[in-house]
Scaffold this active site. Structure first.
Site, PDB file in Angstrom:
ATOM      1  CG  ASN A 270      40.900  40.166  38.535  1.00 33.89           C
ATOM      2  OD1 ASN A 270      40.890  40.292  37.316  1.00 33.89           O
ATOM      3  ND2 ASN A 270      41.977  40.409  39.259  1.00 33.89           N
TER       4      ASN A 270
ATOM      5  CB  ALA B 210      44.337  44.357  41.315  1.00 25.42           C
ATOM      6  CD  GLU B 211      46.056  40.846  37.721  1.00 26.20           C
ATOM      7  OE1 GLU B 211      46.446  41.054  36.575  1.00 26.20           O
ATOM      8  OE2 GLU B 211      44.922  41.206  38.127  1.00 26.20           O
ATOM      9  N   PRO B 212      47.940  41.502  41.742  1.00 26.95           N
ATOM     10  CG  PRO B 212      49.010  43.350  40.818  1.00 26.95           C
ATOM     11  CD  PRO B 212      47.671  42.678  40.902  1.00 26.95           C
ATOM     12  N   GLY B 213      47.757  41.655  44.494  1.00 28.66           N
ATOM     13  CA  GLY B 213      47.587  41.456  45.926  1.00 28.66           C
ATOM     14  C   GLY B 213      46.597  42.345  46.634  1.00 28.66           C
TER      15      GLY B 213
END
Length: 663
Positions: free
Chosen positions: A309, A335-338
Site C-alpha cells: 500500500n 490503494a485503500e479505496p479498493g
C-alpha cells in the site's frame, strides 16, 4: 378482471428519475445523510449542490448528521465544503477530513459534534449496519487516539457520546465500534440507471461502499438517491453489471457533466475505470529532489512479489521510482479505496489506479488489509516521537483525520514511514550530497506527538519491522524507542540531525551512510538489487529441522555453465552435511531456457539419487508449476510443487521417510 389501459400503462412506465431539487426536498430536519465519495470519486456533486441551494433558499433542512468515510473535497471549496453552514450541520462522523477544510474547521472550532474514526472501520460499519449487527469488533485503533482510553475518536469538547468501547474477548483487548443508530439518506453515484433504479458503475474509478450504504439506508427505512450520467431502457442492463439493485434505490438524478467528473483531476479516463489498458511508458521519472531521495530509499525496502500500500504525498513517488527502475511488474501496488495492481495515481487522482488488476468494494479491501494481506505499507509521516509513535491526523488547529492510516499501519507486516526531516525540509540535493539551506522550519521528531495515529509501543510489542525514512537520516523502531541507523552524505550528525530532534535517539554504533545512488540523477539499478541473489546465498541447511533449502527465486538459467554451477554448489554443500536430507526448493519467478530442460532435469535426478531423501518444490507461478511438473513427470520425478513455503514444509512433514528418494 380487465384493467383500464391507462392503469396498465402507468404500471409499466414506473420511473424513479427526478431532478436533484426534487430529491433533496425529501430530506428532513435531523436526518443522518451518508455522503459517499473519495475526494471526487463516486461523489454526487449534483446532489450536494442542490442541498446547499435548498438550505440557502429556505433555511432547511437543519441539524443534519453527515456520515462519510472520506470528506469529499479539493481543498478549494468543492465537495463537503458546500454544506458547511451553521444550522445545516449538527454532527459529522468520518474517517478522513483533510480534503474539506471548512468541515474540519467547524469541528476544531467546536461548532459541531465531530468524530474521527478509522476509515476502514467506518466502511465496514456501513456493511455491518446493513446486516443488522450491533457494530464492529476489531483490534484496529488500539493504543491510538480512537482508543477510548485516549479519547475515543472525539474531536472536540462538544462531542460527548461514546461511539467506541474497549472490550476483552478471550483474554485479548478489542475495540467495539457501535453501528449507526440512524441512516436516513444516502447520496450515491453511478454511471447508468434504468427507470427501475438499477445502477451500473462502468465509468467510475472506484466502487467504494456504495452497495453497503444503499443496503444500510434502505434497511433502515431511509431514502437512497443515486446520481448518474445517463438513463437506459428498462431491462437493458446486464445483471452482472448492476452494482446497486433497483430495489434499494428510491430516486435517480441525471447529472450535468461538470458535476460528474471521474476525479477532481480527470474528467474521465477508461484506464482508471478498468475499461482499457494504456502504455505506462509515458510515466515520466521524478526529478531529482529530496522527495525523490526519500521515495528511493523507501523503495529499497520493496521485495519481489510483495503486496504493497502506498499512502498519499511522498509515498506516491515510490510508484514512479518502481516504474523508472523497472520493478513495477514484480510487486503489486494497492490503494485503500479498493484498487489492486496497476499504477496507483497521485495528486487529484489519488485513490485510483491506471491499468489496475481489480477494483474491490472498500469494505472488502479493508478486510484484506486488516487480516494481514499487506506485505508492506509506505505511509506519510507528519510527526514522530521517541517511542516511535506517528501523527498524521491532527496538528494544532489543522484536522487531517486518520483516513485508512490506522488500519494500514497497524496490520501491514512491515511499515515504512516517509517524510522530510523538517517542515519544510530546508535541504537540497547537490552533487551527490544533501546540502542544508537557511530558513525557519518546524521539527517533526518530537518528544511526544500531538496525536497518536500509530502506536510505536503496540508495533514494537508485536515485533513489527518499522523504518522512518527522511532525506537526512533513517530511524528504526526498537522496543526501547527509535534508533538512528543511517545518515545522508553531507549531513552533520550533531548539527543537522540531533540538534533538531526532541529526544535522544538510540545510537549503538556509528550510523552508516545512506546509499550514494539515492542522490544521483541516473537510475539506481534497483531491479538487480531486488532480484539478484549470489549463488552461495541461495542454499541453506537447517540442522535443527534437517532440511536443505534451495532458493531459485527470480533466477534465470540460460546456459549449460549456469546449470553446472548450481549443481556444483549443491554438491559441495550437501557433501559437507554428510548424509541424505529432505530438500525444499523455491521456484518462484524462476526461468529455465527451453533448450536446457533435459540438462536441468538430468541434473536434478542425479542430485536426488545421491543427496535427497525426498524433495518438494514450490512456486507462486502456476505456469512454472505446470511447466516444471511436466518435465519432472516425464522423467519419473514426482511433481510436488506447491504455492507456498508452508505447503512445501507441510508436505515434507506428512510424507513417510524413505518413500521418495528420487523426488
Amino acid at each position: 378482471m380487465d384493467l383500464p389501459d391507462e392503469f396498465v400503462s402507468g404500471m409499466a412506465a414506473r420511473d424513479k428519475t427526478v431532478t436533484a431539487a426534487e430529491a433533496v426536498a425529501l430530506i428532513r430536519d435531523g436526518d443522518t445523510v451518508v455522503v459517499e465519495g473519495f475526494a471526487s470519486q463516486c461523489f454526487a456533486e449534483e446532489l450536494t449542490l442542490a442541498l446547499e441551494a435548498r438550505f440557502l433558499q429556505t433555511g432547511t433542512p437543519r441539524d443534519l448528521t453527515l456520515a462519510f468515510t472520506v470528506a469529499q473535497g479539493n481543498r478549494q471549496g468543492r465537495g463537503s465544503d458546500r454544506l458547511c453552514y451553521e444550522g445545516l450541520i449538527k454532527r459529522a462522523i468520518g474517517g478522513h477530513w483533510g480534503m474539506s477544510g471548512e468541515l474540519g474547521k467547524m469541528a476544531v472550532e467546536n461548532k459541531i459534534e465531530a468524530y474521527n474514526l478509522p476509515q476502514g472501520a467506518i466502511a465496514q460499519l456501513f456493511r455491518d449496519t446493513a446486516a443488522g449487527k450491533p457494530g464492529l469488533l476489531t483490534s484496529v485503533g488500539l493504543d491510538t487516539f480512537v482508543d477510548p482510553r485516549n479519547g475515543g475518536g472525539k474531536i472536540n469538547e462538544r462531542t460527548t457520546e461514546d461511539r467506541v468501547e474497549l472490550i476483552t474477548v478471550g483474554g485479548r483487548e478489542y475495540l467495539f465500534y457501535k453501528a449507526f443508530e440512524r441512516l436516513d439518506v444516502a447520496f450515491l453515484r453511478g454511471t447508468t440507471a434504468d427507470p427501475n433504479g438499477n445502477i451500473t458503475m462502468e465509468r467510475e474509478a472506484l466502487f467504494l461502499e456504495s452497495l453497503a450504504i444503499a443496503t444500510a439506508v434502505h434497511n433502515a427505512g431511509g431514502l437512497v438517491i443515486v446520481q448518474v450520467e445517463r438513463i437506459a431502457e428498462a431491462g437493458s442492463l446486464r445483471p452482472k453489471d448492476v452494482r446497486i439493485p433497483g430495489v434499494l434505490v428510491d430516486c435517480v438524478v441525471v447529472s450535468t457533466p461538470e458535476h460528474h467528473s471521474q476525479t477532481w483531476g480527470t474528467q474521465y479516463s477508461p484506464a482508471m475505470s478498468g475499461e482499457l489498458r494504456v502504455p505506462l511508458t509515458s510515466v515520466p521519472p521524478l526529478e531529482l529532489s529530496v522527495r525523490k531521495v526519500i521515495a528511493r530509499r523507501a523503495a529499497m525496502e520493496l521485495r519481489p512479489n510483495a503486496v504493497v500500500n502506498l499512502g498519499i504525498g511522498i509515498p506516491e513517488g515510490i510508484a514512479s521510482v518502481a516504474a523508472e527502475e523497472h520493478v513495477l511488474s514484480y510487486i503489486t501496488l494497492t490503494a485503500e479505496p479498493g484498487v489492486i495492481g496497476g499504477m496507483p495515481t497521485g495528486g487529484l487522482d489519488f485513490g485510483s489506479a491506471i491499468n489496475g488488476d481489480a477494483i474491490l468494494d472498500q469494505p472488502a479491501q479493508f478486510d484484506f488489509y486488516d487480516g494481514g494481506g499487506l506485505d508492506a505499507a509506505f505511509l506519510g509521516m507528519a510527526q514522530a516521537d521517541a517511542g516511535g509513535n506517528v501523527n498524521v491526523s491532527r496538528f494544532g488547529p489543522k484536522l487531517a483525520g486518520s483516513g485508512g492510516f490506522i488500519n494500514i499501519s497497524q496490520n501491514a507486516k512491515r511499515v515504512v514511514f516517509l517524510g522530510t526531516f523538517l517542515a519544510p525540509s530546508r535541504t537540497e540535493v547537490v552533487d551527490g550530497h544533501i546540502v542544508v539551506t537557511d530558513g525557519v522550519a518546524a521539527p517533526k521528531f518530537l518528544a511526544c506527538v500531538e496525536q497518536r495515529t500509530f502506536s510505536g509501543q503496540y508495533a514494537a510489542a508485536a515485533g513489527k519491522p518499522v523504518l522512518y525514512v527522511t532525506e537526512r537520516c533513517v530511524f528504526r523502531l526498537t522496543p526501547a524507542g527509535l534508533e538512528l541507523i543511517e545518515i545522508a552524505p553531507g549531513i552533520h550528525l550533531e548539527k543537522d540531525v540531533l540538534a533538531h530532534v526532541g529526544f535522544t535517539p538510540i545510537i549503538d554504533s556509528e550510523p552508516k551512510l545512506m546509499d550514494e545512488r539515492l542522490f544521483r540523477d541516473e537510475p539506481m539499478g534497483l531491479k538487480d538489487d531486488l532480484l539478484t541473489v549470489q549463488l552461495d546465498a541461495r542454499f541453506t541447511y537447517d540442522a535443527d529441522r534437517n532440511i536443505f533449502f534451495i532458493n531459485m527465486e527470480a533466477m534465470s538459467v540460460t546456459t549449460t555453465a549456469e546449470a553446472e554451477a548450481i549443481v556444483a554448489e549443491i554438491e559441495k554443500r550437501l557433501a559437507a552435511v554428510g548424509k541424505k536430507v529432505p530438500v525444499v526448493v523455491n521456484y518462484d519467478n524462476f526461468y529455465l531456457a527451453p533448450d536446457l530442460a533435459d540438462t536441468y532435469t538430468a541434473a536434478v535426478r542425479s542430485l536426488a539419487e545421491r543427496f535427497y531423501t525426498r524433495v518438494t518444490r514450490y512456486t507462486t507461478s502456476s505456469f512454472m508449476r505446470l511447466k516444471l511438473s511436466g518435465h519432472l513427470n516425464e522423467r519419473g520425478l514426482a511433481p510436488h510443487i506447491y504455492e507456498s513455503h508452508q505447503e512445501a514444509l507441510d508436505w515434507l512433514s506428512t510424507t513417510d521417510n524413505g518413500t521418495d528418494a528420487k523426488r
